[in-house]
Structures are given as C-alpha cells and as structure tokens.
Design a protein around this motif. Structure first.
Motif, PDB file in Angstrom:
ATOM      1  N   ASP A  53       0.808  -1.219   0.000  1.00 49.54           N
ATOM      2  CA  ASP A  53       0.000   0.000   0.000  1.00 49.54           C
ATOM      3  C   ASP A  53       0.838   1.265   0.000  1.00 49.54           C
ATOM      4  O   ASP A  53       0.326   2.348  -0.299  1.00 49.54           O
ATOM      5  N   PRO A  56       3.888   3.791  -4.938  1.00 57.11           N
ATOM      6  CA  PRO A  56       3.215   4.863  -5.685  1.00 57.11           C
ATOM      7  C   PRO A  56       1.975   4.342  -6.395  1.00 57.11           C
ATOM      8  O   PRO A  56       1.891   3.168  -6.761  1.00 57.11           O
ATOM      9  N   CYS A  57       1.027   5.213  -6.591  1.00 59.88           N
ATOM     10  CA  CYS A  57      -0.201   4.834  -7.309  1.00 59.88           C
ATOM     11  C   CYS A  57      -0.057   5.026  -8.811  1.00 59.88           C
ATOM     12  O   CYS A  57      -0.834   4.460  -9.587  1.00 59.88           O
ATOM     13  N   HIS A  58       0.921   5.827  -9.214  1.00 56.25           N
ATOM     14  CA  HIS A  58       1.061   6.153 -10.641  1.00 56.25           C
ATOM     15  C   HIS A  58       2.484   5.865 -11.103  1.00 56.25           C
ATOM     16  O   HIS A  58       3.450   6.263 -10.455  1.00 56.25           O
ATOM     17  N   ARG A  80      -5.670  -2.961  -6.578  1.00 56.89           N
ATOM     18  CA  ARG A  80      -6.917  -2.512  -5.949  1.00 56.89           C
ATOM     19  C   ARG A  80      -7.197  -1.025  -6.172  1.00 56.89           C
ATOM     20  O   ARG A  80      -8.302  -0.633  -6.504  1.00 56.89           O
ATOM     21  N   HIS A  81      -6.207  -0.157  -6.017  1.00 57.01           N
ATOM     22  CA  HIS A  81      -6.423   1.282  -6.152  1.00 57.01           C
ATOM     23  C   HIS A  81      -5.636   1.861  -7.338  1.00 57.01           C
ATOM     24  O   HIS A  81      -5.345   3.058  -7.357  1.00 57.01           O
ATOM     25  N   ARG A  82      -5.304   0.996  -8.299  1.00 61.43           N
ATOM     26  CA  ARG A  82      -4.508   1.458  -9.444  1.00 61.43           C
ATOM     27  C   ARG A  82      -5.182   0.974 -10.729  1.00 61.43           C
ATOM     28  O   ARG A  82      -4.584   0.264 -11.537  1.00 61.43           O
ATOM     29  N   THR A  83      -6.411   1.373 -10.917  1.00 58.61           N
ATOM     30  CA  THR A  83      -7.247   0.824 -11.985  1.00 58.61           C
ATOM     31  C   THR A  83      -6.739   1.160 -13.382  1.00 58.61           C
ATOM     32  O   THR A  83      -7.024   0.436 -14.342  1.00 58.61           O
ATOM     33  N   ALA A  85      -3.434   1.545 -14.192  1.00 57.23           N
ATOM     34  CA  ALA A  85      -2.013   1.224 -14.312  1.00 57.23           C
ATOM     35  C   ALA A  85      -1.780   0.046 -15.267  1.00 57.23           C
ATOM     36  O   ALA A  85      -2.687  -0.747 -15.545  1.00 57.23           O
TER      37      ALA A  85
END
Length: 259
Positions: A53, A56-58, A80-83, A85
């Motif tokens: 978690d 990085p997200c990006h 989960r939070h990197r739709t 990527a």
C-alpha cells in the motif's frame, strides 16, 4: 519511463539495475522484507518498502518479478487502487490471465535467461518475450524490453509455457549435471575448473550444430562395457546413478530414432 519494481530477487535486481542504467527511473522497490527492498532500492535511487500500500499509485508500469505462487495475492492487493495502471509479470510459466479480474491493462515481460545477484547479466544478448492484454500494455512491454535488448518477440501464454519448459532442460537440468560432476570431482580431490574447456566447447558446438548432431559419449553408441563400469563408480551416489541411467537411455533413444 517511470517504473515500480515489485520484487527484489535475482531477476528483479538484474532488471532494475539495467533499466536504471538505461535512463529509466525506478520510483520504488517492494519486497517482503525491508532489508531486501532497501538493498536494491539503494542501487537504483529508489524508495524501498515492505508494504504494498506504500507503493506509488502512478507509474508507466508496475513490474512484478516474484515467485509464481506469490503473484495472485500480490496482484489482488497491488491493483486494488490502481485501476488505470499497466502491470507486467516476468514469469515464464504463468499465463497472462493471472491478472484477472483485478487489472485492466496487463501483460508479460519475460527475459529468457538465468539470473544471479552476484553476476549481472548483459541484457543486450537476452531475448525478451512479451504479451499484452491490449495495445497499451503491449506497447509498454515492448518499450521496456526494447530499451534493453534488440531481440523482442510477442508470444502467447500458451507458447511461452513450452519455451519455459525447454529452458528448464537447457539451463536448469544442464547446470544440475554440472553440480553432479563437481561432486564427483570433489570426492576425488579435483577442481571443477578442469571441466571449463569441455563445457565451453559443448555450448559453442550447438551454435553451429543441432544438439542431436553434437551429442557424443558412450550412450550414443550404447557402449555397455564403459557404461556399466561408470555405473559401478557411482555406487556411492545413488541419485547420480539414477540420473546416469535415465540420461543414457534417453540419449541412445534419441540417437537411434529416425527423424
């Protein structure tokens, strides 16, 4: 490109360092242990973490260089939070669909080579086999692979599993035979270095001859006198003895089978 390396093992180490040296930016390195993540991250100027978690997200791509059985669980958490990527795994025998249903853009970046942390590979000589769920994922995989090697080939998951199987025979099993040879030599006070010229010539021959044409030794002609004598010498090494028997049978069978 801006990349996140998920893994810090032998392949991840070689890949991250090579990509960094080619001007790509490795943003972060993940490993199950902070020490392993930090060891690689320090070499490529990246952030180290043992928490998925915290990554990085990006990024242009998330590269997963993990054990095969670790991929499903890590993918589920990572995506989960990197739709939006792009995710790429580096496994030879794992199908691309391992990313489903968690990711939208995903693929494979498989460099067919044997890796060690102690000896960095020159990727310019390594063939890459790539696959993508869509044009975007395939293009990202191609761009990453092409920054390291001139030999980049699209290949389906079904084809790649046979490629990986062949690599196990050509590399892993061959190296195990070296290990058995080293054990025999060591038991009799001889260094494995005496095999160096023989090993090199064996490899060089298959650049110009087919492996079948290059095969030599008592098993080709099924010289039972030599083979039985050598089996006797292996009486204290039962595993090596079984390998000798099975390999000899296989060699002779292939040598006497018509094309």
């Amino acid at each position: 490109m801006e990349l996140v390396m998920v893994g810090a093992g032998r392949l991840a180490t070689n890949l991250a360092i090579a990509l960094h040296e080619k001007g790509n930016r490795v943003l972060a390195v993940f490993s199950r242990t902070q020490v392993a993540a930090a060891t690689l991250a320090d070499r490529v100027g990246a952030t180290a973490t043992a928490e998925i978690d915290a990554l990085p997200c990006h990024a242009d791509a998330f590269i997963l260089a993990l054990k095969d059985d670790a991929l499903p669980g890590v993918i589920a958490r990572l995506a989960r939070h990197r739709t939006d990527a792009v995710f790429l795994h580096t496994a030879g025998s794992v199908p691309m669909r391992v990313f489903l249903p968690h990711a939208q853009h995903y693929g494979v970046l498989y460099p067919m080579q044997t890796f060690s942390k102690e000896r960095l590979v020159d990727f310019a000589r390594v063939p890459f086999f790539i696959e993508g769920s869509d044009d975007r994922a395939l293009q990202v995989a191609r761009q990453i692979a092409s920054s390291l090697s001139s030999e980049v080939r699209p290949m389906s998951s079904d084809e790649r599993r046979y490629l990986h199987l062949a690599a196990v025979f050509a590399c892993n099993f061959s190296n195990h035979c070296y290990a058995l040879a080293a054990e025999i030599l060591q038991r009799h006070g001889l260094p494995f270095s005496v095999m160096q010229s023989l090993v090199e010539e064996t490899v060089e021959k298959v650049a110009t001859l087919s492996p079948r044409e290059a095969q030599t030794g008592p098993a080709v002609r099924y010289d039972e006198q030599v083979m039985n004598a050598q089996l006797q010498l292996l009486s204290e090494l039962p595993t090596a003895r079984r390998v000798y028997e099975v390999m000899s049978q296989s060699i002779h069978q292939l040598a006497t089978t018509n094309d």
